[in-house]
Scaffold this motif. Structure first.
Motif, PDB file in Angstrom:
ATOM      1  N   ASN A 189      -3.200  -0.506   0.811  1.00  0.00           N
ATOM      2  CA  ASN A 189      -2.634   0.512   1.349  1.00  0.00           C
ATOM      3  C   ASN A 189      -3.134   1.730   0.513  1.00  0.00           C
ATOM      4  O   ASN A 189      -2.919   1.652  -0.553  1.00  0.00           O
ATOM      5  CB  ASN A 189      -1.099   0.631   1.483  1.00  0.00           C
ATOM      6  CG  ASN A 189      -0.487   1.971   1.761  1.00  0.00           C
ATOM      7  OD1 ASN A 189      -1.069   2.780   2.366  1.00  0.00           O
ATOM      8  ND2 ASN A 189       0.837   2.213   1.957  1.00  0.00           N
ATOM      9  N   GLU A 190      -3.953   2.666   0.924  1.00  0.00           N
ATOM     10  CA  GLU A 190      -4.547   3.760   0.468  1.00  0.00           C
ATOM     11  C   GLU A 190      -3.480   4.781  -0.340  1.00  0.00           C
ATOM     12  O   GLU A 190      -3.422   5.444  -1.313  1.00  0.00           O
ATOM     13  CB  GLU A 190      -5.599   4.624   1.079  1.00  0.00           C
ATOM     14  CG  GLU A 190      -6.255   5.574   0.281  1.00  0.00           C
ATOM     15  CD  GLU A 190      -7.482   6.086   1.155  1.00  0.00           C
ATOM     16  OE1 GLU A 190      -7.775   7.388   0.748  1.00  0.00           O
ATOM     17  OE2 GLU A 190      -8.049   5.447   1.953  1.00  0.00           O
ATOM     18  N   ARG A 191      -2.166   4.681   0.421  1.00  0.00           N
ATOM     19  CA  ARG A 191      -1.136   5.267  -0.221  1.00  0.00           C
ATOM     20  C   ARG A 191      -0.248   4.621  -1.053  1.00  0.00           C
ATOM     21  O   ARG A 191       1.053   4.818  -1.032  1.00  0.00           O
ATOM     22  CB  ARG A 191      -0.591   6.124   1.080  1.00  0.00           C
ATOM     23  CG  ARG A 191      -1.308   7.151   1.895  1.00  0.00           C
ATOM     24  CD  ARG A 191      -0.503   7.906   2.753  1.00  0.00           C
ATOM     25  NE  ARG A 191       0.475   8.540   2.400  1.00  0.00           N
ATOM     26  CZ  ARG A 191       0.306   9.792   1.705  1.00  0.00           C
ATOM     27  NH1 ARG A 191      -0.679  10.475   1.569  1.00  0.00           N
ATOM     28  NH2 ARG A 191       1.583  10.429   1.145  1.00  0.00           N
ATOM     29  N   ALA A 192      -0.677   3.771  -1.943  1.00  0.00           N
ATOM     30  CA  ALA A 192       0.127   2.747  -2.878  1.00  0.00           C
ATOM     31  C   ALA A 192       0.914   3.633  -3.585  1.00  0.00           C
ATOM     32  O   ALA A 192       1.865   3.263  -4.157  1.00  0.00           O
ATOM     33  CB  ALA A 192      -0.785   1.834  -3.164  1.00  0.00           C
ATOM     34  N   ILE A 193       0.218   5.062  -4.038  1.00  0.00           N
ATOM     35  CA  ILE A 193       0.880   5.630  -5.119  1.00  0.00           C
ATOM     36  C   ILE A 193       1.407   6.859  -4.145  1.00  0.00           C
ATOM     37  O   ILE A 193       0.510   7.662  -3.847  1.00  0.00           O
ATOM     38  CB  ILE A 193       0.072   6.146  -6.372  1.00  0.00           C
ATOM     39  CG1 ILE A 193      -0.283   4.836  -7.042  1.00  0.00           C
ATOM     40  CG2 ILE A 193       0.634   7.252  -7.135  1.00  0.00           C
ATOM     41  CD1 ILE A 193      -1.108   5.051  -8.418  1.00  0.00           C
ATOM     42  N   ASN A 194       2.657   7.178  -4.398  1.00  0.00           N
ATOM     43  CA  ASN A 194       3.190   8.452  -3.523  1.00  0.00           C
ATOM     44  C   ASN A 194       4.601   8.369  -4.097  1.00  0.00           C
ATOM     45  O   ASN A 194       5.275   7.523  -4.764  1.00  0.00           O
ATOM     46  CB  ASN A 194       3.157   8.233  -2.045  1.00  0.00           C
ATOM     47  CG  ASN A 194       3.606   7.189  -1.178  1.00  0.00           C
ATOM     48  OD1 ASN A 194       4.413   6.507  -2.044  1.00  0.00           O
ATOM     49  ND2 ASN A 194       3.150   6.565  -0.313  1.00  0.00           N
ATOM     50  N   GLY A 195       5.324   9.465  -3.469  1.00  0.00           N
ATOM     51  CA  GLY A 195       6.724   9.715  -3.868  1.00  0.00           C
ATOM     52  C   GLY A 195       6.876   9.855  -5.218  1.00  0.00           C
ATOM     53  O   GLY A 195       6.048  10.408  -5.820  1.00  0.00           O
ATOM     54  N   THR A 196       7.950   9.108  -5.944  1.00  0.00           N
ATOM     55  CA  THR A 196       8.308   9.210  -7.265  1.00  0.00           C
ATOM     56  C   THR A 196       6.886   8.534  -8.250  1.00  0.00           C
ATOM     57  O   THR A 196       6.836   8.868  -9.388  1.00  0.00           O
ATOM     58  CB  THR A 196       9.677   8.658  -7.629  1.00  0.00           C
ATOM     59  OG1 THR A 196       9.642   7.476  -7.297  1.00  0.00           O
ATOM     60  CG2 THR A 196      10.749   9.328  -6.873  1.00  0.00           C
ATOM     61  N   ASN A 197       6.247   7.644  -7.595  1.00  0.00           N
ATOM     62  CA  ASN A 197       5.106   7.167  -8.358  1.00  0.00           C
ATOM     63  C   ASN A 197       4.516   8.116  -8.672  1.00  0.00           C
ATOM     64  O   ASN A 197       3.528   8.049  -9.884  1.00  0.00           O
ATOM     65  CB  ASN A 197       4.483   6.111  -7.584  1.00  0.00           C
ATOM     66  CG  ASN A 197       5.425   4.833  -7.394  1.00  0.00           C
ATOM     67  OD1 ASN A 197       6.142   4.513  -8.376  1.00  0.00           O
ATOM     68  ND2 ASN A 197       4.867   4.125  -6.357  1.00  0.00           N
TER      69      ASN A 197
END
Length: 383
Positions: A312-320
């Motif tokens: 998943n290219e959006r593995a880092i999102n949100g609070t990450n």
């Protein structure tokens, strides 16, 4: 895939040692990864030219088709870019193209050698209105409606709050991102923006000479760009690696000393990612105190390595995102800022009139979104 990229960056052939890898590969998964990381040209140069007999014919055809599509689209985009620059010049607007075609020519040696899907322009903030007017006359439409009727104090707020605005071509097949800053948080990445417009570096795009970032500007920017996105795409690291090769071994400490603290940390983090992937030689002989850097940035690079290997290219999102920026910068305020920015109005919220309505629009969206997550109900169309 990484083996092909390594050959592309280092310039040394890995064809002989690649035979065992090819024999047991899952080609369907491989093709998905190549497209996710946008390294089709790297893979085509390494695989098709050296060992087509060891690859299934369907895979060779698929890669060749993808490469041809990329080359054709890149040529169309560059033709459009040249016309846009000409139109902006007639309005006395200085625009600097960056990323996409500039990297393809300046770093990779040809438009077909780097994959890009849109165009990026740097302008001065006061030139946003005439720039958008030129693009609208060429048939582009706003990706966010908020900008259409902004003026006065609201426009000033918009320019201060955001760093770029996107317009779409008439068929919505590609976009142009107009930037008046390189980061929404000027303290996180503090390269002097005005200096970009006085650069002595230039690039020839199909007979049009355009200004570009110098190596000393490009290395920290592309480190920041890759790390900001969590290094989730291999092509971003490739861009940084090519610029990093232009810094002599004895020039790294001077480069790092000249950067703000958080920028220097991101440059070292990007170099550590290259080292972890065997895309560069050992850093100990080039950067002082590497053991200390590895301790400081170990958590951030571990996060990015996991994200890079994720499907998943959006593995880092949100609070990450906030956590990553904290670990990259060494300052916890960037984690707090990330949480705070989540409740600030986005571009689309600015269509609401008044000072508070944009905030209410954003908060209402977050509350509804949170309720749907808690209850397990799928988001409604358009949410």
């Amino acid at each position: 895939m990484l083996d092909c990229v390594r050959e592309h960056i280092t310039g040394s052939s890995c064809a002989r040692g690649r035979q065992n890898l090819i024999s047991g590969i899952d080609w369907g998964c491989f093709l998905k990864l190549v497209q996710r990381h946008r390294v089709v040209p790297h893979v085509c140069a390494a695989l098709i030219n050296s060992s087509p007999s060891d690859m299934p014919n369907s895979v060779v055809k698929r890669l060749s088709k993808l490469q041809l599509t990329i080359a054709r689209k890149n040529m169309r985009l560059v033709g459009e870019l040249r016309q846009i620059l000409s139109d902006l010049g007639e309005q006395d607007v200085q625009a600097i193209p960056f990323k996409g075609p500039i990297l393809a020519i300046d770093l990779y040696g040809g438009l077909h050698r780097r994959q890009f899907i849109d165009l990026d322009l740097l302008i001065r903030p006061e030139d946003l209105a005439p720039t958008l007017a030129v693009l609208q006359r060429r048939g582009y439409t706003h990706a966010n409606r908020a900008v259409e009727n902004l003026s006065g104090d609201r426009l000033k707020q918009f320019l201060k709050r955001f760093k770029s605005h996107t317009v779409l071509d008439s068929k919505s097949t590609y976009s142009i991102d107009v930037h008046w800053r390189l980061s929404e948080d000027a303290t996180l990445f503090a390269i002097p923006y005005d200096e970009l417009f006085t650069t002595d570096s230039h690039c020839d795009i199909g007979g049009t000479i355009v200004p570009t970032m110098s190596t000393e500007q490009a290395v920290p920017y592309h480190a920041f760009h890759a790390c900001k996105h969590g290094c989730t795409r291999l092509s971003w690291l490739c861009d940084f690696a090519h610029y990093a090769k232009r810094i002599p071994d004895d020039g790294w400490n001077q480069l790092l000393d000249s950067q703000p603290r958080q920028t220097a940390r991101m440059v070292v983090a990007a170099m550590m990612m290259l080292e972890n992937l065997s895309l560069t030689d050992s850093l100990d002989d080039r950067i002082d105190g590497m053991d200390g850097w590895r301790r400081k940035l170990g958590h951030a690079t571990a996060m990015m390595m996991r994200a890079l290997c994720s499907d998943n290219e959006r593995a880092i999102n949100g609070t990450n995102v906030g956590l990553l920026r904290w670990k990259l910068s060494g300052n916890p305020r960037y984690f707090v800022d990330g949480l705070f920015r989540a409740v600030l109005p986005k571009q689309d919220d600015l269509v609401e009139a008044g000072l508070l309505k944009p905030h209410f629009s954003r908060w209402n969206y977050l509350i509804k979104r949170g309720a749907k997550v808690i209850t397990g109900r799928p988001p409604e169309s358009g949410q």
